[in-house]
Design a protein around this motif. Structure first.
Motif: not given
Length: 349
Positions: A5-13, A42-44, A75-87, A106-108
């Motif tokens: 499975x992958x983060x729901x952010x990937x599906x939204x993208x 966001x947790x799907x 996918x601007x900053x924040x699209x992938x939630x906490x993962x983006x901010x770790x980067x 977290x993403x993939x």
């Protein structure tokens, strides 16, 4: 945890990318892990086969697999939630990128995505690969990933840094010019042993301008909480059966290796997983044929001969025998709306 499975952010993208490419994402709306309530959570976690199907459609656009680079603009900053901010946080790019890629799950899909960082005092390199899957899908995803690392690197440093070298495992395409423009360098190597994105050590070690001291520790705690709380929408048997049904709709005699590719696993692993769940490839093919036969007989006016062809049977007699084995009666008696007296009338089924 969260394998397949992958983060729901990937599906939204992917939904955004399909629309951006002039395609209709509604064609996938029937899939159980693309329902509106799933996309709103966001947790799907969305299944890898679902995303693979969407990538298969997306790469039919004019850009082909190079659409992966263009998709990162969605996918601007924040699209992938906490993962983006770790980067984007840490002492420097090496610090932030290494931490974020350590949390790539977290993403993939943790069963398919691999990324490592390498530093030698002169250069800083990120290597990544995904798969197994349909080769063109693998290529598009790997282009997407490489471009995503570059975008986040530029956002973290707030400078238009340019990689000194980019490598891809796949062969060059006619869309090479699009990749040169996207990555900002002509130093792109194909047929390489691995995908990589390499920066000068000076770029990689420059202090990040907007990274409050200690913020990375807060983000790591949040990342761990997200991983624990996130939830795949489909269990493995449901994921397999959805993939088989989708593949069957395209080919009435789906190949085992094709379904294994969509599930991002080897044929041997797929057969082993089926055995662990008390079933087999042959049994599952029989089940999907039975479901499709009943649907076509009850919900369509297709001739029995046409239904036999759609189900991959060599002739009508083979379909008749199968339907009798499943339901104890011939195909024509399953036609929706037939009166009891009509069931006694011989037909071509």
């Amino acid at each position: 945890m969260n394998e397949g499975s992958n983060s729901v952010g990937m599906a939204r993208m992917m939904i955004k990318a399909l629309s951006h490419a002039g395609m209709d994402p509604a064609a996938f709306a029937h899939l159980p892990d693309l329902q509106s309530h799933v996309l709103a959570d966001d947790l799907s976690r969305v299944s890898t086969p679902t995303l693979t199907s969407m990538w298969e459609q997306l790469i039919t656009c004019d850009l082909g697999t190079a659409i992966g680079a263009q998709a990162t603009t969605l996918v601007p900053v924040g699209h992938y939630g906490v993962w983006d901010y770790l980067f984007l946080t840490g002492e420097n790019l090496i610090d932030g990128a290494s931490r974020a890629l350590g949390y790539l799950n977290l993403v993939g899909d943790p069963s398919t995505e691999r990324a490592v960082t390498i530093e030698d005092g002169r250069l800083f390199t990120i290597r990544h690969q995904t798969g197994p899957a349909v080769p063109e899908v693998v290529e598009a995803i790997e282009i997407f990933a490489q471009m995503l690392w570059l975008r986040r690197a530029r956002e973290a440093t707030r400078r238009a840094i340019v990689p000194v070298r980019v490598t891809f495992r796949h062969r060059p395409r006619r869309t090479h010019g699009h990749l040169v423009e996207a990555f900002g360098t002509a130093n792109i190597e194909y047929d390489a042993p691995y995908n990589s994105l390499t920066f000068l050590d000076g770029d990689a070690r420059a202090p990040l301008p907007m990274s409050p001291p200690g913020i990375e520790h807060v983000l790591l705690q949040q990342a761990d909480q997200v991983l624990v709380a996130s939830k795949p929408v489909l269990d493995w048997p449901s994921m397999f059966r959805m993939t088989l049904a989708t593949t069957f709709a395209e080919d009435s005699s789906p190949a085992l290796d094709r379904v294994a590719q969509r599930l991002a696993m080897s044929v041997r692993t797929l057969q082993r997983r089926l055995g662990e769940h008390g079933t087999s490839w042959r049994e599952e093919i029989e089940t999907v044929r039975q479901e499709q036969a009943l649907k076509l007989l009850r919900d369509t006016d297709l001739p029995i001969r046409s239904i036999a062809v759609r189900l991959g049977y060599s002739d009508v007699r083979t379909l008749r025998r199968a339907v009798h084995r499943w339901h104890g009666r011939p195909p024509h008696t399953l036609r929706k709306g037939l009166a009891p007296t009509e069931l006694l009338v011989p037909a071509d089924g």
